[in-house]
Design a protein around this motif. Structure first.
Motif, mmCIF file in Angstrom:
data_model
loop_
_atom_site.group_PDB
_atom_site.id
_atom_site.type_symbol
_atom_site.label_atom_id
_atom_site.label_comp_id
_atom_site.label_asym_id
_atom_site.label_seq_id
_atom_site.Cartn_x
_atom_site.Cartn_y
_atom_site.Cartn_z
ATOM 1 N N THR A 9 0.847 -1.190 0.000
ATOM 2 C CA THR A 9 0.000 0.000 0.000
ATOM 3 C C THR A 9 0.881 1.237 0.000
ATOM 4 O OG1 THR A 9 -0.063 0.116 2.403
ATOM 5 C CG2 THR A 9 -1.807 -1.194 1.329
ATOM 6 N N THR A 10 0.284 2.365 -0.314
ATOM 7 C CA THR A 10 1.016 3.628 -0.286
ATOM 8 C C THR A 10 1.584 3.890 1.105
ATOM 9 O OG1 THR A 10 -0.401 4.508 -2.026
ATOM 10 C CG2 THR A 10 0.814 6.110 -0.719
ATOM 11 N N THR A 14 5.489 4.364 1.903
ATOM 12 C CA THR A 14 5.957 5.620 2.488
ATOM 13 C C THR A 14 6.755 5.356 3.761
ATOM 14 O OG1 THR A 14 4.105 6.843 1.556
ATOM 15 C CG2 THR A 14 5.230 7.836 3.461
#
Length: 74
Positions: A9-10, A14
């Motif tokens: 996932t983002t 990140t």
């Protein structure tokens, strides 16, 4: 194409990118961070590329290991 559960996932990407940046800024290897955090270097490597869905407790241990507040990695 539908996203599968194993796709990072983002948020995971990140966190992993920020963790690697801070680890490198501190001049630490994966092994150094493993020693400081008590988390294996192979697990940390997988976190850095978004392959692991890491717990908040482990996020905190890694943040402390690189010497930053957890919020700096999020």
């Amino acid at each position: 194409m539908a996203k599968t559960q194993s796709d990072p996932t983002t948020s995971r990407l990140t966190f992993g990118r920020r963790l690697r940046e801070e680890r490198n800024r501190a001049g630490m290897t994966l092994e150094d961070l493993a020693d400081r955090s008590g988390i294996t270097w192979s697990y940390i490597a997988q976190v850095e590329v978004g392959r692991r869905n890491i717990s908040v407790d482990n996020m905190h241990r890694l943040a402390e290991g690189v010497g930053v507040a957890l919020r700096e990695l999020l």
